[in-house]
Design a protein around this motif. Sequence first.
Motif, mmCIF file in Angstrom:
data_model
loop_
_atom_site.group_PDB
_atom_site.id
_atom_site.type_symbol
_atom_site.label_atom_id
_atom_site.label_comp_id
_atom_site.label_asym_id
_atom_site.label_seq_id
_atom_site.Cartn_x
_atom_site.Cartn_y
_atom_site.Cartn_z
ATOM 1 N N ASP A 233 0.251 -8.929 34.707
ATOM 2 C CA ASP A 233 0.669 -9.955 33.750
ATOM 3 C C ASP A 233 -0.150 -11.212 34.017
ATOM 4 O O ASP A 233 0.089 -11.922 35.000
ATOM 5 C CB ASP A 233 2.165 -10.237 33.914
ATOM 6 C CG ASP A 233 2.675 -11.312 32.951
ATOM 7 O OD1 ASP A 233 1.874 -11.780 32.117
ATOM 8 O OD2 ASP A 233 3.857 -11.677 33.040
ATOM 9 N N THR A 234 -1.152 -11.488 33.179
ATOM 10 C CA THR A 234 -2.039 -12.634 33.419
ATOM 11 C C THR A 234 -1.315 -13.972 33.308
ATOM 12 O O THR A 234 -1.758 -14.967 33.856
ATOM 13 C CB THR A 234 -3.232 -12.620 32.434
ATOM 14 O OG1 THR A 234 -2.732 -12.572 31.099
ATOM 15 C CG2 THR A 234 -4.128 -11.417 32.692
ATOM 16 N N ALA A 235 -0.183 -13.990 32.588
ATOM 17 C CA ALA A 235 0.587 -15.231 32.463
ATOM 18 C C ALA A 235 1.339 -15.545 33.756
ATOM 19 O O ALA A 235 1.669 -16.702 34.034
ATOM 20 C CB ALA A 235 1.561 -15.131 31.300
ATOM 21 N N ASN A 236 1.616 -14.502 34.542
ATOM 22 C CA ASN A 236 2.308 -14.676 35.824
ATOM 23 C C ASN A 236 1.565 -13.907 36.915
ATOM 24 O O ASN A 236 2.040 -12.879 37.402
ATOM 25 C CB ASN A 236 3.762 -14.167 35.725
ATOM 26 C CG ASN A 236 4.552 -14.944 34.700
ATOM 27 O OD1 ASN A 236 4.883 -16.098 34.914
ATOM 28 N ND2 ASN A 236 4.840 -14.302 33.571
ATOM 29 N N PRO A 237 0.376 -14.373 37.282
ATOM 30 C CA PRO A 237 -0.446 -13.641 38.264
ATOM 31 C C PRO A 237 0.207 -13.578 39.644
ATOM 32 O O PRO A 237 0.853 -14.528 40.081
ATOM 33 C CB PRO A 237 -1.743 -14.454 38.304
ATOM 34 C CG PRO A 237 -1.378 -15.810 37.830
ATOM 35 C CD PRO A 237 -0.266 -15.629 36.854
ATOM 36 N N ARG A 238 0.004 -12.431 40.325
ATOM 37 C CA ARG A 238 0.573 -12.251 41.668
ATOM 38 C C ARG A 238 -0.518 -12.121 42.734
ATOM 39 O O ARG A 238 -0.231 -12.220 43.916
ATOM 40 C CB ARG A 238 1.453 -10.997 41.692
ATOM 41 C CG ARG A 238 2.740 -11.142 40.883
ATOM 42 C CD ARG A 238 3.469 -9.809 40.738
ATOM 43 N NE ARG A 238 3.745 -9.167 42.020
ATOM 44 C CZ ARG A 238 4.748 -9.491 42.836
ATOM 45 N NH1 ARG A 238 5.581 -10.463 42.485
ATOM 46 N NH2 ARG A 238 4.934 -8.859 43.974
ATOM 47 N N ILE A 239 -1.753 -11.892 42.291
ATOM 48 C CA ILE A 239 -2.847 -11.701 43.260
ATOM 49 C C ILE A 239 -3.739 -12.934 43.329
ATOM 50 O O ILE A 239 -3.932 -13.515 44.393
ATOM 51 C CB ILE A 239 -3.690 -10.454 42.886
ATOM 52 C CG1 ILE A 239 -2.804 -9.206 42.802
ATOM 53 C CG2 ILE A 239 -4.805 -10.233 43.919
ATOM 54 C CD1 ILE A 239 -3.504 -7.979 42.234
ATOM 55 N N LEU A 240 -4.293 -13.326 42.189
ATOM 56 C CA LEU A 240 -5.217 -14.459 42.136
ATOM 57 C C LEU A 240 -4.455 -15.657 41.566
ATOM 58 O O LEU A 240 -4.170 -15.708 40.380
ATOM 59 C CB LEU A 240 -6.420 -14.098 41.255
ATOM 60 C CG LEU A 240 -7.757 -14.781 41.567
ATOM 61 C CD1 LEU A 240 -8.871 -14.213 40.711
ATOM 62 C CD2 LEU A 240 -7.697 -16.272 41.423
ATOM 63 N N ILE A 241 -4.146 -16.606 42.434
ATOM 64 C CA ILE A 241 -3.234 -17.692 42.079
ATOM 65 C C ILE A 241 -3.968 -19.021 41.861
ATOM 66 O O ILE A 241 -4.941 -19.325 42.558
ATOM 67 C CB ILE A 241 -2.175 -17.896 43.202
ATOM 68 C CG1 ILE A 241 -1.544 -16.547 43.594
ATOM 69 C CG2 ILE A 241 -1.109 -18.903 42.786
ATOM 70 C CD1 ILE A 241 -0.785 -15.855 42.497
ATOM 71 N N THR A 242 -3.502 -19.791 40.887
ATOM 72 C CA THR A 242 -4.013 -21.144 40.642
ATOM 73 C C THR A 242 -3.152 -22.162 41.386
ATOM 74 O O THR A 242 -1.928 -22.108 41.299
ATOM 75 C CB THR A 242 -3.967 -21.499 39.144
ATOM 76 O OG1 THR A 242 -4.753 -20.547 38.419
ATOM 77 C CG2 THR A 242 -4.505 -22.899 38.892
ATOM 78 N N LYS A 243 -3.777 -23.039 42.127
ATOM 79 C CA LYS A 243 -3.079 -24.175 42.727
ATOM 80 C C LYS A 243 -3.451 -25.381 41.871
ATOM 81 O O LYS A 243 -4.558 -25.904 41.967
ATOM 82 C CB LYS A 243 -3.512 -24.391 44.182
ATOM 83 C CG LYS A 243 -2.666 -25.413 44.934
ATOM 84 C CD LYS A 243 -1.267 -24.899 45.170
ATOM 85 C CE LYS A 243 -0.491 -25.881 46.066
ATOM 86 N NZ LYS A 243 0.903 -25.462 46.238
ATOM 87 N N ARG A 244 -2.528 -25.758 41.004
ATOM 88 C CA ARG A 244 -2.825 -26.784 40.003
ATOM 89 C C ARG A 244 -3.469 -28.040 40.606
ATOM 90 O O ARG A 244 -2.984 -28.589 41.575
ATOM 91 C CB ARG A 244 -1.544 -27.180 39.267
ATOM 92 C CG ARG A 244 -1.799 -27.976 37.992
ATOM 93 C CD ARG A 244 -0.509 -28.164 37.221
ATOM 94 N NE ARG A 244 0.034 -26.914 36.720
ATOM 95 C CZ ARG A 244 -0.387 -26.303 35.634
ATOM 96 N NH1 ARG A 244 -1.386 -26.822 34.932
ATOM 97 N NH2 ARG A 244 0.151 -25.173 35.225
ATOM 98 N N GLY A 245 -4.584 -28.436 40.013
ATOM 99 C CA GLY A 245 -5.273 -29.653 40.446
ATOM 100 C C GLY A 245 -6.175 -29.463 41.653
ATOM 101 O O GLY A 245 -6.918 -30.366 42.020
ATOM 102 N N LEU A 246 -6.112 -28.264 42.268
ATOM 103 C CA LEU A 246 -6.917 -28.034 43.473
ATOM 104 C C LEU A 246 -7.935 -26.904 43.311
ATOM 105 O O LEU A 246 -9.123 -27.099 43.490
ATOM 106 C CB LEU A 246 -5.998 -27.749 44.665
ATOM 107 C CG LEU A 246 -5.106 -28.907 45.128
ATOM 108 C CD1 LEU A 246 -4.161 -28.446 46.226
ATOM 109 C CD2 LEU A 246 -5.975 -30.067 45.638
ATOM 110 N N GLY A 247 -7.448 -25.714 42.979
ATOM 111 C CA GLY A 247 -8.365 -24.588 42.863
ATOM 112 C C GLY A 247 -7.630 -23.270 42.818
ATOM 113 O O GLY A 247 -6.552 -23.168 42.230
#
Length: 256
Positions: A233-247
């Motif tokens: 589910d690309t809307a709720n990723p479990r492997i590759l995560i976004t850290k908002r504002g950082l990377g």
Amino acid sequence: MEEKDLKKDKKTILVVDDEKPIVDILVYNLKKEGYNTLEANNGQEALKIALEEKPDLILLDIMLPKIDGLTICKKIRHSLNVPILMLSAKDEEIDKILGLELGADDYITKPFSVRELMARVKANLRKFEASKDDLEEVLENVNNSLKEDLNSKAIIRIRDLTIDLVKFEARVRGKVIDLTVREFEVLKYLAQRPGVIITREDLLEKVWGYEYFGDIRTVDVTIGRIRGKIERDTANPRILITKRGLGYYMNGKVEE
């Protein structure tokens, strides 16, 4: 004979643009940097030359007669694994993003600085060669007496994802996924640093191989492409995560 061999050692770049003055400028500067060049002024010609001559890198304009650059990018990506740099005008933002989604490695906006373009060309070629060299080195090591040990160390597992550095492939839930060299390098770089937040600028420098030029959208689109291939589910990723504002970071490593 010696001159022929020297020419063979040079990288060959296919320049595709329907504006002759742009092609002439690019060819002149590429030759000055020591590259061999091929030229095409329409999409049909570009596709034929690319598949027959197999250049080391392609500079590809989006707006072309006969076959557009986005279609060419998609067709070439099915047959060749070479760096593709898209050339686009400022008012074609959507096309730039589509180009990256279709497998282009980078894009540069017209009007562009020749100096910056040359830097991008060198960086993409350098990174592509480094990826091939890394693979050859691992494969060579596998053939020695440490084969079994190396095979176990060359596999990274993160949840449903398995990355095999020897075979240069990634699997999700046991199924091989189709990745470009750039996508594989991004995935590998993040997976080798599980839990560590990597900034977009760091990814541009370490994976793309050049310093931050001011447009990090390239990274975001590449991450989006990778997510589409590894996440349920690309809307709720479990492997590759976004850290908002950082990377971005990989969500934990599962040992064998």
